[in-house]
Write a protein that holds these residues in place. Structure first.
Motif, mmCIF file in Angstrom:
data_model
loop_
_atom_site.group_PDB
_atom_site.id
_atom_site.type_symbol
_atom_site.label_atom_id
_atom_site.label_comp_id
_atom_site.label_asym_id
_atom_site.label_seq_id
_atom_site.Cartn_x
_atom_site.Cartn_y
_atom_site.Cartn_z
ATOM 1 N N GLN A 60 0.734 -1.195 -0.036
ATOM 2 C CA GLN A 60 0.103 -0.004 0.031
ATOM 3 C C GLN A 60 1.028 1.377 -0.234
ATOM 4 O OE1 GLN A 60 -2.424 0.672 3.398
ATOM 5 N NE2 GLN A 60 -4.067 1.689 2.157
ATOM 6 N N SER A 61 0.547 2.252 -0.877
ATOM 7 C CA SER A 61 1.337 3.448 -0.793
ATOM 8 C C SER A 61 0.217 4.537 -0.683
ATOM 9 C CB SER A 61 1.686 3.651 -2.461
ATOM 10 O OG SER A 61 2.317 4.827 -2.603
ATOM 11 N N SER A 64 0.321 8.801 -4.679
ATOM 12 C CA SER A 64 0.689 8.030 -6.014
ATOM 13 C C SER A 64 2.071 8.571 -6.593
ATOM 14 C CB SER A 64 -0.179 8.621 -7.085
ATOM 15 O OG SER A 64 0.457 8.273 -8.459
ATOM 16 N N VAL A 77 11.028 5.110 -4.802
ATOM 17 C CA VAL A 77 11.103 3.794 -3.988
ATOM 18 C C VAL A 77 11.779 2.871 -5.133
ATOM 19 C CG1 VAL A 77 9.656 2.101 -3.129
ATOM 20 C CG2 VAL A 77 9.210 4.451 -2.713
ATOM 21 N N LEU A 113 4.341 3.489 -8.209
ATOM 22 C CA LEU A 113 3.115 2.822 -7.370
ATOM 23 C C LEU A 113 2.074 3.791 -7.322
ATOM 24 C CD1 LEU A 113 5.475 2.198 -4.101
ATOM 25 C CD2 LEU A 113 4.689 0.681 -5.780
ATOM 26 N N ASN A 118 -0.922 -1.816 -4.402
ATOM 27 C CA ASN A 118 -0.380 -2.024 -5.652
ATOM 28 C C ASN A 118 -0.013 -3.716 -5.495
ATOM 29 O OD1 ASN A 118 0.655 0.633 -7.069
ATOM 30 N ND2 ASN A 118 0.532 0.824 -4.724
ATOM 31 N N LEU A 145 8.657 5.103 3.763
ATOM 32 C CA LEU A 145 8.546 3.538 3.870
ATOM 33 C C LEU A 145 7.995 3.149 5.159
ATOM 34 C CD1 LEU A 145 11.704 2.138 1.967
ATOM 35 C CD2 LEU A 145 9.207 2.037 1.397
#
Length: 145
Positions: A60-61, A64, A77, A113, A118, A145
């Motif tokens: 999960q991000s 965007s 990332v 992402l 994702n 993160l």
């Protein structure tokens, strides 16, 4: 004129749920807190030379990371992988990495992402007697993160 269709991976249109079947095999849930999977110790059938294993997981991000032009201060990332053999990686059904070698150490950089969940799918192909896979994420802004 015969049309040529690209080869389809066996996971195509899979629902990636534990217990669901793909090409006569079944998705299983595994967990390894250290982040290093010794595939030979997972008691999987058919672990012969050149065997293949698929790993599926969701990440999960909160934001965007697809369009750096809209927001230039987005973190980058990266996904770092280590595997004695070939490795392919798909992010949200788009192949982002295809590395082949006896000892593969690879990085999928600047992951695109989406905001929300994702899906990552990783295909490992065994190259020798050792079959351990490790992966980790890094970010240019570690707090992301």
């Amino acid at each position: 004129i015969a049309s040529v269709q690209p080869a389809t991976e066996p996971w195509h249109e899979s629902n990636f749920r534990a217990g669901s079947a793909v090409a006569g095999m079944e998705w299983r849930t595994v967990f390894q807190e250290s982040g290093v999977f010794d595939v030979t110790k997972l008691n999987l059938p058919g672990l012969a030379q050149k065997a293949e294993v698929y790993l599926s997981f969701w990440l999960q991000s909160p934001r965007s990371l697809e369009d750096l032009l809209l927001e230039p201060n987005l973190p980058q990332v990266d996904l770092h992988l280590s595997q004695p053999g070939a490795v392919r990686v798909w992010l949200n059904d788009q192949q982002i990495l295809d590395e082949r070698g006896a000892d593969t150490m690879a990085t999928a950089s600047a992951l695109k992402l989406r905001a929300g969940w994702n899906h990552f799918l990783i295909k490992l192909t065994r190259a020798n007697d050792r079959w351990a896979f490790a992966a980790n994420f890094t970010a240019s802004q570690p707090d992301f993160l």
